[in-house]
Design a protein around this motif. Structure first.
Motif, PDB file in Angstrom:
ATOM      1  N   MET A  53      28.530  -2.630   6.381  1.00 43.78           N
ATOM      2  CA  MET A  53      29.988  -2.604   6.166  1.00 43.78           C
ATOM      3  C   MET A  53      30.699  -3.380   7.263  1.00 43.78           C
ATOM      4  SD  MET A  53      29.941   1.294   5.109  1.00 43.78           S
ATOM      5  CE  MET A  53      28.534   1.687   4.077  1.00 43.78           C
ATOM      6  N   THR A  54      31.561  -4.275   6.860  1.00 45.35           N
ATOM      7  CA  THR A  54      32.241  -5.124   7.838  1.00 45.35           C
ATOM      8  C   THR A  54      33.765  -4.970   7.776  1.00 45.35           C
ATOM      9  OG1 THR A  54      32.197  -6.925   6.256  1.00 45.35           O
ATOM     10  CG2 THR A  54      30.397  -6.866   7.865  1.00 45.35           C
ATOM     11  N   GLN A  55      34.263  -4.243   6.790  1.00 44.49           N
ATOM     12  CA  GLN A  55      35.709  -4.016   6.685  1.00 44.49           C
ATOM     13  C   GLN A  55      35.963  -2.595   7.182  1.00 44.49           C
ATOM     14  OE1 GLN A  55      37.801  -6.502   4.694  1.00 44.49           O
ATOM     15  NE2 GLN A  55      35.981  -7.570   5.406  1.00 44.49           N
ATOM     16  N   ILE A  56      36.541  -2.497   8.346  1.00 46.70           N
ATOM     17  CA  ILE A  56      36.674  -1.201   9.010  1.00 46.70           C
ATOM     18  C   ILE A  56      38.146  -0.776   8.988  1.00 46.70           C
ATOM     19  CG2 ILE A  56      36.306   0.045  11.185  1.00 46.70           C
ATOM     20  CD1 ILE A  56      33.686  -1.035   9.918  1.00 46.70           C
ATOM     21  N   GLY A  57      38.415   0.407   8.447  1.00 45.96           N
ATOM     22  CA  GLY A  57      39.789   0.921   8.394  1.00 45.96           C
ATOM     23  C   GLY A  57      39.930   2.156   9.266  1.00 45.96           C
ATOM     24  N   PHE A  58      40.870   2.118  10.193  1.00 48.67           N
ATOM     25  CA  PHE A  58      41.118   3.284  11.046  1.00 48.67           C
ATOM     26  C   PHE A  58      42.378   3.982  10.566  1.00 48.67           C
ATOM     27  CE2 PHE A  58      39.004   0.285  14.011  1.00 48.67           C
ATOM     28  CZ  PHE A  58      37.896   1.052  14.340  1.00 48.67           C
ATOM     29  N   ILE A  59      42.280   5.279  10.358  1.00 47.14           N
ATOM     30  CA  ILE A  59      43.484   6.077  10.081  1.00 47.14           C
ATOM     31  C   ILE A  59      43.888   6.690  11.407  1.00 47.14           C
ATOM     32  CG2 ILE A  59      44.505   7.931   8.707  1.00 47.14           C
ATOM     33  CD1 ILE A  59      43.300   5.606   7.038  1.00 47.14           C
ATOM     34  N   THR A  60      44.984   6.225  11.931  1.00 46.98           N
ATOM     35  CA  THR A  60      45.387   6.697  13.255  1.00 46.98           C
ATOM     36  C   THR A  60      46.748   7.393  13.168  1.00 46.98           C
ATOM     37  OG1 THR A  60      46.577   4.695  13.881  1.00 46.98           O
ATOM     38  CG2 THR A  60      44.201   4.713  14.288  1.00 46.98           C
ATOM     39  N   GLY A  61      47.241   7.769  14.314  1.00 43.37           N
ATOM     40  CA  GLY A  61      48.545   8.424  14.377  1.00 43.37           C
ATOM     41  C   GLY A  61      49.110   8.203  15.762  1.00 43.37           C
ATOM     42  N   ARG A  62      50.060   9.021  16.111  1.00 41.68           N
ATOM     43  CA  ARG A  62      50.672   8.864  17.431  1.00 41.68           C
ATOM     44  C   ARG A  62      49.639   9.078  18.548  1.00 41.68           C
ATOM     45  NH1 ARG A  62      54.055  11.065  13.986  1.00 41.68           N
ATOM     46  NH2 ARG A  62      53.360  13.203  14.305  1.00 41.68           N
ATOM     47  N   GLY A  63      49.733   8.298  19.592  1.00 38.64           N
ATOM     48  CA  GLY A  63      48.841   8.479  20.744  1.00 38.64           C
ATOM     49  C   GLY A  63      47.452   7.907  20.560  1.00 38.64           C
ATOM     50  N   LYS A  64      47.259   7.024  19.572  1.00 38.52           N
ATOM     51  CA  LYS A  64      45.909   6.536  19.292  1.00 38.52           C
ATOM     52  C   LYS A  64      45.763   5.037  19.555  1.00 38.52           C
ATOM     53  CE  LYS A  64      44.378  10.483  17.391  1.00 38.52           C
ATOM     54  NZ  LYS A  64      43.098  11.149  17.579  1.00 38.52           N
ATOM     55  N   ARG A  65      46.691   4.477  20.295  1.00 41.65           N
ATOM     56  CA  ARG A  65      46.671   3.012  20.462  1.00 41.65           C
ATOM     57  C   ARG A  65      45.430   2.506  21.172  1.00 41.65           C
ATOM     58  NH1 ARG A  65      52.813   2.022  21.657  1.00 41.65           N
ATOM     59  NH2 ARG A  65      53.544   2.247  19.526  1.00 41.65           N
ATOM     60  N   ALA A  66      44.821   3.361  22.016  1.00 40.45           N
ATOM     61  CA  ALA A  66      43.636   2.906  22.769  1.00 40.45           C
ATOM     62  C   ALA A  66      42.523   2.466  21.812  1.00 40.45           C
ATOM     63  CB  ALA A  66      43.141   4.026  23.678  1.00 40.45           C
ATOM     64  N   ILE A  67      42.509   3.011  20.597  1.00 39.51           N
ATOM     65  CA  ILE A  67      41.456   2.609  19.639  1.00 39.51           C
ATOM     66  C   ILE A  67      41.641   1.132  19.290  1.00 39.51           C
ATOM     67  CG2 ILE A  67      40.484   2.994  17.330  1.00 39.51           C
ATOM     68  CD1 ILE A  67      41.321   5.938  17.573  1.00 39.51           C
ATOM     69  N   GLY A  68      42.876   0.737  19.033  1.00 43.77           N
ATOM     70  CA  GLY A  68      43.146  -0.666  18.709  1.00 43.77           C
ATOM     71  C   GLY A  68      42.777  -1.582  19.860  1.00 43.77           C
ATOM     72  N   ASP A  69      43.121  -1.177  21.077  1.00 44.56           N
ATOM     73  CA  ASP A  69      42.803  -2.014  22.241  1.00 44.56           C
ATOM     74  C   ASP A  69      41.296  -2.145  22.423  1.00 44.56           C
ATOM     75  OD1 ASP A  69      45.437  -2.405  22.796  1.00 44.56           O
ATOM     76  OD2 ASP A  69      45.571  -0.784  24.260  1.00 44.56           O
ATOM     77  N   HIS A  70      40.568  -1.076  22.103  1.00 45.45           N
ATOM     78  CA  HIS A  70      39.118  -1.111  22.319  1.00 45.45           C
ATOM     79  C   HIS A  70      38.438  -2.171  21.444  1.00 45.45           C
ATOM     80  CE1 HIS A  70      35.288   0.349  23.683  1.00 45.45           C
ATOM     81  NE2 HIS A  70      34.857   0.407  22.441  1.00 45.45           N
TER      82      HIS A  70
END
Ligand code: UTP
Length: 283
Positions: A53-70
Motif C-alpha cells: 500500500m502506497t496511498q496513506i491516509g491519516f485521520i488526525t485532529g487537534r494537536g496531531k501536527r507532529a505526524i505530518g512533520d514526521h
C-alpha cells in the motif's frame, strides 16, 4: 509488467486523545510515542508499505501536527547529519517517504473509531482499503517466511475478496477491552464471522477472540457506518457496522501469525520497547 496491488490505500485513524498516556499525550500525539527510536505510526506505515500500500491516509485532529512533520523532509536536520554515520537512522523513514503518498484528514469531533474511518471516505472512494491502528504494534513472526499481519490479511483478500479482520485470543477477563467475534472456522485459523460485540463483560462474551487493529474493508462499510448509531461509550463503533455487514455479506476473521503489543496501554508499551530493543534495533 508488475502486478498492481489489489489494495492500494491504508487509513490510519489517529485522532484519539490517548488518555491512558497522559500527561505524555497532552501536547504530543500518542502515535508519535517511540518504541526504542521509531514512532508507533512509522511502524504502522512500514507495515502498510510491506503489504503493497502506497496511498496513506491519516485521520488526525487537534494537536496531531507532529505526524505530518514526521513524514516530511526536515532540511535543517538532514543538512546537519549529511555524510555522517547518523544518516542511517533516517533510512527507514526516507524509504516510506520515497514510496508513499500521504493524505491528512481532520476528524473535528472524536465520535469514535467508526466515525474516524467514515471521515476517510473521500480519500478512499469505491475501493477496498486497509485500516491500521498504530497503537496495536504487530511484529513479524519469528519463524517461517510470513510477513507482518497486514500482508497476511492482504493475501487472504486476494483469495476471498471480502472484508477481513485480524483477531487474537485474549484472556477471558480482558474481553471488556476489545471487540469480540463469534463464527465458524472455515479453514485453519480463519473464521466466517457470525456475530461481534464491542467490549462485552467476560460473562457476556461469546468467545475470547478479540479484534485487533488490522482490517481490510470493502467500501460498502461506509454505508453501514453512516447508519450506525452511537454504541458502547457513546461512540460510533466500527464493530457495530461490521456486525451488520457480516449479517448481510461475508466477513472473515483471521488469527494472524506474529506478536501483537497493545501499545495503547502502558504495560504493552513497555513490553514492546523491550522486545524491539532486543530483536529489531540495530545497536
Ligand atoms: P482508542 O480506543 O485507543 O482511544 O482508539 P484513544 O483515544 O486513542 O486512547 P485512550 O483510550 O484515550 O488512551 C483506537 C484508535 O482509534 C482512533 C485512535 O486514535 C486510536 O488509533 N480514534 C478513536 C480516532 O481516530 N477517533 C476517535 O474518535 C476515536
Amino acid at each position: 509488467m508488475a502486478k498492481s496491488p489489489l489494495i492500494r490505500k491504508c487509513l490510519f485513524p489517529a485522532a484519539g486523545y490517548g488518555t491512558r498516556f497522559l500527561p505524555a499525550t497532552k501536547a504530543m500525539p500518542k502515535e508519535m510515542l517511540p518504541i526504542v527510536n521509531k514512532p508507533l505510526i512509522q511502524y504502522g506505515v512500514e507495515e502498510a508499505l510491506e503489504a503493497g500500500m502506497t496511498q496513506i491516509g491519516f485521520i488526525t485532529g487537534r494537536g496531531k501536527r507532529a505526524i505530518g512533520d514526521h513524514f516530511d523532509t526536515s532540511y535543517e536536520l538532514e543538512h546537519q547529519i549529511q555524510g555522517t554515520s547518523k544518516e542511517r537512522y533516517l533510512d527507514d523513514i526516507r524509504n516510506v517517504m520515497d514510496n508513499c503518498d500521504f493524505v491528512f484528514m481532520r476528524q473535528r469531533e472524536m465520535l469514535g473509531l467508526g466515525h474516524a474511518i467514515l471521515t476517510g471516505e473521500p480519500m478512499i472512494g469505491p475501493e477496498p482499503f486497509a485500516v491500521i491502528l498504530a497503537d496495536d504494534l504487530c511484529a513479524a513472526p519469528t519463524e517461517g517466511d510470513d510477513k507482518k499481519a497486514l500482508s497476511q490479511l492482504t493475501a487472504l483478500y486476494e483469495r476471498y475478496q471480502c472484508s477481513i479482520i485480524a483477531i487474537e485470543e485474549v484472556p477471558n477477563e480482558d474481553t471488556g477491552s476489545y471487540g469480540i467475534i463469534s463464527g465458524d472456522e472455515i479453514a485453519d485459523g480463519i473464521y466466517q464471522v457470525k456475530d461481534m460485540v464491542e467490549k462485552p463483560n467476560p460473562e457476556d462474551a461469546p468467545t475470547n477472540m478479540a479484534i485487533i487493529g488490522r482490517y481490510i474493508l470493502t467500501p460498502e462499510i461506509f454505508g453501514y457506518l453512516r447508519n450506525t448509531k452511537p454504541g458502547a461509550n457513546g461512540e460510533i463503533q466500527i464493530t457495530d457496522a461490521l456486525r451488520q455487514l457480516a449479517q448481510e455479506r461475508q466477513v472473515l476473521a483471521v488469527k494472524f501469525k506474529g506478536r501483537r503489543f497493545d501499545c495503547g496501554s502502558v504495560e504493552g508499551f513497555i513490553e514492546a520497547t523491550n522486545y524491539y530493543y532486543e530483536n529489531d534495533y540495530i545497536k
